[in-house]
Write a protein that holds these residues in place. Structure first.
Motif, PDB file in Angstrom:
ATOM      1  N   GLY A 153       0.775  -1.224   0.000  1.00 27.00           N
ATOM      2  CA  GLY A 153       0.000   0.000   0.000  1.00 27.00           C
ATOM      3  C   GLY A 153       0.812   1.283   0.000  1.00 27.00           C
ATOM      4  N   HIS A 154       2.090   1.176   0.002  1.00 33.24           N
ATOM      5  CA  HIS A 154       2.908   2.385   0.004  1.00 33.24           C
ATOM      6  C   HIS A 154       3.982   2.279  -1.073  1.00 33.24           C
ATOM      7  N   SER A 155       4.446   3.423  -1.466  1.00 34.11           N
ATOM      8  CA  SER A 155       5.494   3.450  -2.475  1.00 34.11           C
ATOM      9  C   SER A 155       6.862   3.513  -1.813  1.00 34.11           C
ATOM     10  N   TRP A 156       7.754   2.714  -2.284  1.00 31.95           N
ATOM     11  CA  TRP A 156       9.071   2.581  -1.672  1.00 31.95           C
ATOM     12  C   TRP A 156      10.159   2.807  -2.697  1.00 31.95           C
ATOM     13  N   ARG A 157      11.262   3.285  -2.201  1.00 30.66           N
ATOM     14  CA  ARG A 157      12.418   3.473  -3.062  1.00 30.66           C
ATOM     15  C   ARG A 157      13.619   2.802  -2.408  1.00 30.66           C
ATOM     16  N   LYS A 158      14.258   1.997  -3.166  1.00 35.33           N
ATOM     17  CA  LYS A 158      15.401   1.274  -2.620  1.00 35.33           C
ATOM     18  C   LYS A 158      16.585   2.216  -2.471  1.00 35.33           C
ATOM     19  N   HIS A 178       8.202   9.304  -0.500  1.00 26.08           N
ATOM     20  CA  HIS A 178       7.887  10.674  -0.111  1.00 26.08           C
ATOM     21  C   HIS A 178       8.745  11.141   1.060  1.00 26.08           C
ATOM     22  N   LYS A 179       9.902  10.559   1.207  1.00 28.57           N
ATOM     23  CA  LYS A 179      10.757  10.948   2.317  1.00 28.57           C
ATOM     24  C   LYS A 179      11.097  12.431   2.265  1.00 28.57           C
ATOM     25  N   PHE A 180      11.357  12.922   1.083  1.00 25.40           N
ATOM     26  CA  PHE A 180      11.801  14.303   0.976  1.00 25.40           C
ATOM     27  C   PHE A 180      10.655  15.271   0.684  1.00 25.40           C
ATOM     28  N   ASP A 181       9.738  14.867  -0.164  1.00 21.74           N
ATOM     29  CA  ASP A 181       8.676  15.819  -0.498  1.00 21.74           C
ATOM     30  C   ASP A 181       7.643  15.933   0.608  1.00 21.74           C
ATOM     31  N   GLN A 182       7.533  14.876   1.451  1.00 23.71           N
ATOM     32  CA  GLN A 182       6.565  14.955   2.544  1.00 23.71           C
ATOM     33  C   GLN A 182       7.184  14.596   3.883  1.00 23.71           C
ATOM     34  N   SER A 183       8.475  14.497   3.905  1.00 26.45           N
ATOM     35  CA  SER A 183       9.191  14.196   5.149  1.00 26.45           C
ATOM     36  C   SER A 183       8.689  12.911   5.801  1.00 26.45           C
ATOM     37  N   CYS A 184       8.345  11.976   5.007  1.00 24.54           N
ATOM     38  CA  CYS A 184       7.889  10.689   5.538  1.00 24.54           C
ATOM     39  C   CYS A 184       9.100   9.852   5.930  1.00 24.54           C
ATOM     40  N   GLN A 185       9.105   9.392   7.157  1.00 24.56           N
ATOM     41  CA  GLN A 185      10.279   8.705   7.700  1.00 24.56           C
ATOM     42  C   GLN A 185      10.170   7.188   7.649  1.00 24.56           C
ATOM     43  N   ALA A 186       9.138   6.692   7.043  1.00 22.36           N
ATOM     44  CA  ALA A 186       8.947   5.239   7.024  1.00 22.36           C
ATOM     45  C   ALA A 186      10.031   4.564   6.187  1.00 22.36           C
ATOM     46  N   THR A 187      10.552   3.494   6.728  1.00 22.35           N
ATOM     47  CA  THR A 187      11.500   2.678   5.987  1.00 22.35           C
ATOM     48  C   THR A 187      11.166   1.207   6.202  1.00 22.35           C
ATOM     49  N   LYS A 188      11.763   0.401   5.395  1.00 23.23           N
ATOM     50  CA  LYS A 188      11.621  -1.036   5.595  1.00 23.23           C
ATOM     51  C   LYS A 188      12.841  -1.708   4.997  1.00 23.23           C
ATOM     52  N   HIS A 189      13.089  -2.911   5.421  1.00 24.72           N
ATOM     53  CA  HIS A 189      14.059  -3.725   4.707  1.00 24.72           C
ATOM     54  C   HIS A 189      13.480  -5.106   4.455  1.00 24.72           C
ATOM     55  N   VAL A 190      13.906  -5.674   3.375  1.00 20.99           N
ATOM     56  CA  VAL A 190      13.371  -6.945   2.903  1.00 20.99           C
ATOM     57  C   VAL A 190      14.527  -7.912   2.707  1.00 20.99           C
ATOM     58  N   HIS A 208       4.051   5.776   8.056  1.00 22.96           N
ATOM     59  CA  HIS A 208       4.016   6.760   6.979  1.00 22.96           C
ATOM     60  C   HIS A 208       3.310   8.038   7.441  1.00 22.96           C
ATOM     61  N   THR A 209       3.961   9.129   7.237  1.00 24.83           N
ATOM     62  CA  THR A 209       3.303  10.412   7.454  1.00 24.83           C
ATOM     63  C   THR A 209       2.919  11.033   6.120  1.00 24.83           C
ATOM     64  N   CYS A 210       3.262  10.330   5.073  1.00 22.78           N
ATOM     65  CA  CYS A 210       2.941  10.856   3.744  1.00 22.78           C
ATOM     66  C   CYS A 210       1.510  10.500   3.392  1.00 22.78           C
ATOM     67  N   ARG A 211       1.030  11.184   2.403  1.00 25.53           N
ATOM     68  CA  ARG A 211      -0.284  10.854   1.851  1.00 25.53           C
ATOM     69  C   ARG A 211      -0.084  10.670   0.368  1.00 25.53           C
ATOM     70  N   ASP A 212      -0.430   9.499  -0.066  1.00 29.63           N
ATOM     71  CA  ASP A 212      -0.290   9.253  -1.489  1.00 29.63           C
ATOM     72  C   ASP A 212      -1.572   9.698  -2.168  1.00 29.63           C
ATOM     73  N   GLY A 312       0.848  10.544  12.782  1.00 23.20           N
ATOM     74  CA  GLY A 312      -0.358  11.013  12.150  1.00 23.20           C
ATOM     75  C   GLY A 312      -0.532  10.415  10.782  1.00 23.20           C
ATOM     76  N   ASP A 313      -0.807   9.176  10.782  1.00 20.48           N
ATOM     77  CA  ASP A 313      -0.918   8.461   9.527  1.00 20.48           C
ATOM     78  C   ASP A 313      -2.358   8.145   9.217  1.00 20.48           C
ATOM     79  N   VAL A 314      -3.233   8.835   9.840  1.00 24.69           N
ATOM     80  CA  VAL A 314      -4.643   8.531   9.688  1.00 24.69           C
ATOM     81  C   VAL A 314      -5.058   8.629   8.239  1.00 24.69           C
ATOM     82  N   MET A 315      -4.689   9.713   7.635  1.00 24.08           N
ATOM     83  CA  MET A 315      -5.144   9.913   6.266  1.00 24.08           C
ATOM     84  C   MET A 315      -4.606   8.859   5.333  1.00 24.08           C
TER      85      MET A 315
END
Length: 334
Positions: A153-158, A178-190, A208-212, A312-315
């Motif tokens: 459900g979220h967009s990720w960049r390696k 959206h780390k830079f355009d929305q300051s979203c700090q979510a990360t993951k590793h696979v 995620h604090t971003c809103r896609d 605040g990831d409600v949205m």
DNA sequence: ACTATTTGACCCAG
DNA sequence: CTGGGTCAAATAGT
């Protein structure tokens, strides 16, 4: 794959159902508002049985936000549910939902991170300060094991890949697009942890604090009442007139599929793929925990999650994340 | 030209 | 000191 669910989620199933049903009802009212709008092109969003379209949207968002708060389980006891007005403040404010009551602790975290970033930047007058960071807290994370790397459900960049000691397969690091355009700090590793069958372990850090926005630009409500089935709301049209969505026009016009697919070679994991197709990702509503297997993890799914990680990831949550809802279905199409 | 991925360097926590 | 997480230049893709 498998998610880890707190017991409290199950006990709150009825409350979730009520909230989501209310949301659906409000959405139905919103449909009628749009119908009225179509029939009277110049009248704007003032009509409608249940109030203005804007107000209805706020109520809908509030209902879904409340449901998500309830689903968070352990936080639900000491957190106030979000009212429509709060959601309105969130949505019109253009930022994340940091102002909501649950997030006091996390605001501190974010502030710390901010200062870290400033100090890092200021110290990095020299070009090469790669790797200068403060190691993440390992406490608020949650994991997911899957045989296929389905859309979360979220967009990720390696941004990196590392060979892990005593691990057969490398670990791939992803950050939110959206780390830079929305300051979203979510990360993951696979990381692939098993060969046969291939099992991939995804570890998520931060919410995620971003809103896609673009994922939400086309919303499908699959009403189950016979005469209201499959009503479509196209926010792509609506946002021109709504103060919240009209503020999104600067967002880049792209639709992103959030999915990693394992390559034949085990260490070739792909990050986000752009797509033009809008129908391959349907989101449904349900209180059944098992049905969340294909959803993005909400906070509270794992015992390793800290309370202050409920940003605040409600949205973004209510917009992009799929839920199943008994045999009644709210279906979003993006 | 722009965006995403790759990959070695760098740095910190343990 | 070592392993792991992140950065950013180089490279690839569209």
């Amino acid at each position: 794959m498998e998610w880890f669910w707190p017991e409290s989620v199950l006990s709150n199933g009825e409350r979730v159902k009520e909230e989501l049903m209310q949301g659906r009802e409000l959405a139905g009212q919103l449909c009628r508002v749009f119908d009225d709008h179509k029939s009277t092109l110049d009248s704007g969003f003032g009509g409608g049985g249940g109030g203005s379209a804007e107000g209805l949207v706020d109520k809908i968002l509030g209902s879904f936000a409340n449901a998500l708060l309830i689903l968070n389980g352990k936080e639900s006891d000491d957190q106030e549910l979000v009212s429509g007005d709060q959601i309105q403040g969130i949505s019109s404010g253009g930022g994340s939902a940091d102002s909501s009551s649950w997030d006091a602790n996390h605001a501190i975290i974010k502030s710390e991170d901010f200062h870290e970033e400033i100090s890092c930047k200021s110290a990095s007058t020299f070009k090469d300060r790669r790797g200068s960071y403060k190691r993440r807290r390992t406490s608020h994370s949650w994991t997911r094991d899957a045989q296929d790397l389905t859309d979360d459900g979220h967009s990720w960049r390696k941004y990196g890949q590392k060979v892990i000691h005593n691990a057969k397969h490398p670990r791939n690091y992803f950050r939110c697009t959206h780390k830079f355009d929305q300051s979203c700090q979510a990360t993951k590793h696979v990381q692939q942890i098993l060969d046969d069958p291939p099992v991939f372990r995804t570890t998520y850090y931060g919410n995620h604090t971003c809103r896609d926005y673009l994922k939400a630009s086309e919303l499908v409500l699959d009403c189950t009442s016979p005469r209201e089935s499959s009503s479509y709301i196209r926010f792509g049209d609506f946002k021109q007139d709504h103060p919240f969505f009209s503020s999104l026009t600067s967002v880049k016009k792209e639709v992103v599929i959030k999915e990693e697919k394992p390559q034949p070679s085990d260490d070739h994991m792909m990050a986000s793929h752009h797509r033009n197709h809008s129908s391959s990702c349907d989101y449904i509503v349900s209180p059944h925990p098992t049905a969340f297997e294909y959803s993005c993890p909400l906070s509270g799914l794992s015992s390793t999650i800290d309370p202050y990680d409920h940003e605040g990831d409600v949205m973004s949550s209510l917009i992009v994340e799929p839920y199943y809802f008994d045999d009644e279905v709210l279906q979003y199409e993006f």
